[in-house]
Write an enzyme that holds these catalytic residues in place. Structure first.
Site, PDB file in Angstrom:
ATOM      1  N   PHE A 172       0.854  -1.193   0.000  1.00 31.42           N
ATOM      2  CA  PHE A 172       0.000   0.000   0.000  1.00 31.42           C
ATOM      3  C   PHE A 172       0.881   1.231   0.000  1.00 31.42           C
ATOM      4  CE2 PHE A 172      -4.176  -1.897   0.861  1.00 31.42           C
ATOM      5  CZ  PHE A 172      -3.807  -3.160   1.285  1.00 31.42           C
ATOM      6  N   VAL A 221       2.500  -1.733   4.386  1.00 31.04           N
ATOM      7  CA  VAL A 221       2.141  -0.333   4.185  1.00 31.04           C
ATOM      8  C   VAL A 221       3.436   0.484   4.190  1.00 31.04           C
ATOM      9  CG1 VAL A 221       0.762   1.575   5.083  1.00 31.04           C
ATOM     10  CG2 VAL A 221       0.041  -0.791   5.503  1.00 31.04           C
ATOM     11  N   CYS A 222       3.627   1.294   3.163  1.00 25.57           N
ATOM     12  CA  CYS A 222       4.859   2.095   3.086  1.00 25.57           C
ATOM     13  C   CYS A 222       4.941   3.024   4.301  1.00 25.57           C
ATOM     14  CB  CYS A 222       4.880   2.918   1.807  1.00 25.57           C
ATOM     15  SG  CYS A 222       6.306   4.036   1.741  1.00 25.57           S
ATOM     16  N   ILE A 223       6.024   2.901   5.042  1.00 24.42           N
ATOM     17  CA  ILE A 223       6.131   3.623   6.307  1.00 24.42           C
ATOM     18  C   ILE A 223       6.213   5.133   6.090  1.00 24.42           C
ATOM     19  CG2 ILE A 223       8.657   3.305   6.451  1.00 24.42           C
ATOM     20  CD1 ILE A 223       8.245   2.980   9.517  1.00 24.42           C
ATOM     21  N   ALA A 271       2.843   6.412   5.031  1.00 27.67           N
ATOM     22  CA  ALA A 271       1.861   6.272   6.109  1.00 27.67           C
ATOM     23  C   ALA A 271       2.052   7.347   7.178  1.00 27.67           C
ATOM     24  CB  ALA A 271       1.966   4.877   6.728  1.00 27.67           C
TER      25      ALA A 271
END
Lengths: 130, 99, 134
Positions: free
Chosen positions: A39, A77-79, A82
Site C-alpha cells: 500500500f 504499508v509504506c512507512i 503512512a
C-alpha cells in the site's frame, strides 16, 4: 505464478482498492501465489483502524484482513507514506510522540525496499490506482 | 500475427474524457500488446466512434455491469471475468497501469 | 549485493534480469506521485535493480531548471532528482514533442536526458521487464 500488487489509490475516491482485492481473491482461487500487497501513496489510509465505515457501506479493510488471515498474505504499508498521512503503528506513535497508534492489526509498516523485493521475487507486479 | 505474441497488457482505469492519458497509453502500444479497460475505463466502450488502436481489447465485465453498460458496449471488445483478467496478466509478459 | 535479505541464488538470478521503467507524468506541485515515484527509484537502486525514468507529457516540467519551490513553502524535488546519479540511475528519457510543446531544450532541464520522438516510445517501453506508472 507469483504476483505482487502495488496499490496506489484513495479508497474514498474510487474503486481501485476494491479491484485489487478482487484480483487477489481470483488469483488465489486459481492457485497463484501473492507474494505481497504493498500500500503506497493515499492507499495507506485504507489501513487505519480509526476509520468508521457507515453501516450501509462495506469496510474493505476488514475484507483485506479476512483474506490475509485465510491465505497468509503479506500486507505491507509504506512507512514513509503512512507516517506523513497520519497512519502510525505503536513504534512510530512513540517515536513521533503521538497520543495513539492507528495502524490496523494485520498490516505492517515497512520501507520501500519491500516493494523492490516484491518486484524481484514476483513474476508480475501489478499496479492498481485511481 | 498479433494474436500469437503476448507482450504488454495495458490496464486503463480512467474514463475517455482523460484524453491525454489515452493518447499516452495508445502511443505506448505496439503489435502484440492488448488493452484491458477496468473501472471507469469501461466507459470507452460506449463511444460509437471511439478511435481504438489495433490491439485486442478486453473489458472487465463486473465493471461494465456495475455501470449498467452491458447492453451497450462496443462489439470490438471482449468482456472478461476476474479469473480471465488474472489469466491475461499471466499470459502477457508485463502490465502497465494507466490511471 | 547490498541487501542481505537476498541470499537465495535464484533470487539473485532473477534480480539480474529485471530492469525497471518508472514513468513520471505529472508537473511539479500537482500531487505526491512524482516524489513517490522518485522514492521507488532510490529503493530499487538500493536492491541493485536497474532503473530508467521516462518523463512523459507534463512530467518533463518536473525537470525544468530555475524552479523556486521555496516560494510555495514546498520541498525542492529538483535536488532529489539530481541525486539519482549518485545511485547510478542515469538513464532518463523525455519525448521530443513534449519538449517542443513547452519550448524546453536540453539546456532548460536539470538532468541530461535522451530526447526521443514519440513514435519511438513504445519500442523503448517494450525493452523493460517492469513498468510503474503512478
Amino acid at each position: 505464478m507469483i504476483f505482487s500488487l502495488l496499490i496506489y489509490a484513495s479508497q474514498n475516491s474510487g474503486q481501485a482498492e476494491h479491484s485489487a482485492l478482487r484480483f487477489t481473491r481470483s488469483a488465489l482461487q486459481q492457485g497463484h501465489s501473492i507474494h505481497r500487497v504493498f500500500f503506497y501513496g493515499e492507499a495507506v489510509s485504507a489501513c487505519s483502524a480509526f476509520k468508521v465505515t457507515p453501516r450501509d457501506e462495506v469496510n474493505i479493510t476488514e475484507q483485506w484482513l479476512k483474506l490475509a488471515q485465510d491465505n497468509d498474505l503479506d500486507l505491507v504499508v509504506c512507512i514513509a507514506a503512512a507516517v506523513r498521512r497520519g497512519v502510525l503503528d505503536q513504534a512510530e506513535a512513540k517515536r513521533h510522540q503521538k497520543g495513539a497508534a492507528n495502524l490496523s492489526d494485520g498490516f505492517e509498516l515497512s520501507g520501500l525496499g519491500q516493494l523492490a523485493d516484491a518486484i524481484i521475487v514476483s513474476d508480475r507486479t501489478i499496479t492498481f490506482g485511481n | 500475427m498479433k494474436h500469437s505474441i503476448f507482450e504488454t497488457l495495458h490496464i486503463i482505469s480512467k474514463g475517455p474524457s482523460d484524453q491525454q492519458l489515452y493518447q499516452n497509453a495508445f502511443d505506448s502500444m505496439l503489435e502484440g500488446d492488448a488493452i484491458v479497460f477496468t473501472q471507469a475505463g469501461v466507459y470507452s466502450l460506449l463511444s460509437k466512434d471511439f478511435d481504438f488502436p489495433e490491439q485486442l481489447i478486453y473489458a472487465l465485465s463486473i465493471d461494465v455491469d456495475a455501470r449498467g453498460l452491458s447492453q451497450k458496449v462496443d462489439k470490438r471488445s471482449t468482456l472478461i471475468s476476474d479469473a480471465q483478467f488474472v489469466a491475461l496478466c499471466c499470459q502477457y509478459k508485463k502490465t502497465i497501469s494507466w490511471f | 549485493m547490498q541487501s542481505s535479505s537476498l541470499t537465495e541464488p535464484s533470487l539473485l538470478a532473477t534480480n539480474m534480469k529485471k530492469n525497471i521503467l518508472l514513468i513520471v507524468r505529472n508537473p511539479p506541485f500537482a500531487n505526491s506521485s512524482n516524489a513517490e515515484t522518485l522514492d521507488i527509484a532510490f529503493a530499487c537502486a538500493a536492491f541493485d535493480l536497474p532503473v530508467s525514468l521516462l518523463f512523459l507529457n507534463d512530467g518533463i516540467l518536473q525537470l525544468a531548471n530555475n524552479q523556486q519551490s521555496n516560494l510555495l513553502e514546498k520541498k525542492d524535488l529538483t535536488n532529489n532528482f539530481r541525486a539519482l546519479a549518485m545511485y547510478d540511475i542515469e538513464d532518463y528519457f523525455v519525448i521530443a514533442e513534449d519538449a517542443q510543446r513547452y519550448q524546453l531544450t536540453q539546456n532548460d532541464l536539470i538532468l541530461n536526458c535522451k530526447i526521443i520522438n514519440k513514435d519511438k516510445m513504445a519500442a523503448l517501453i517494450r525493452t523493460f521487464d517492469t513498468v510503474i506508472n503512478l
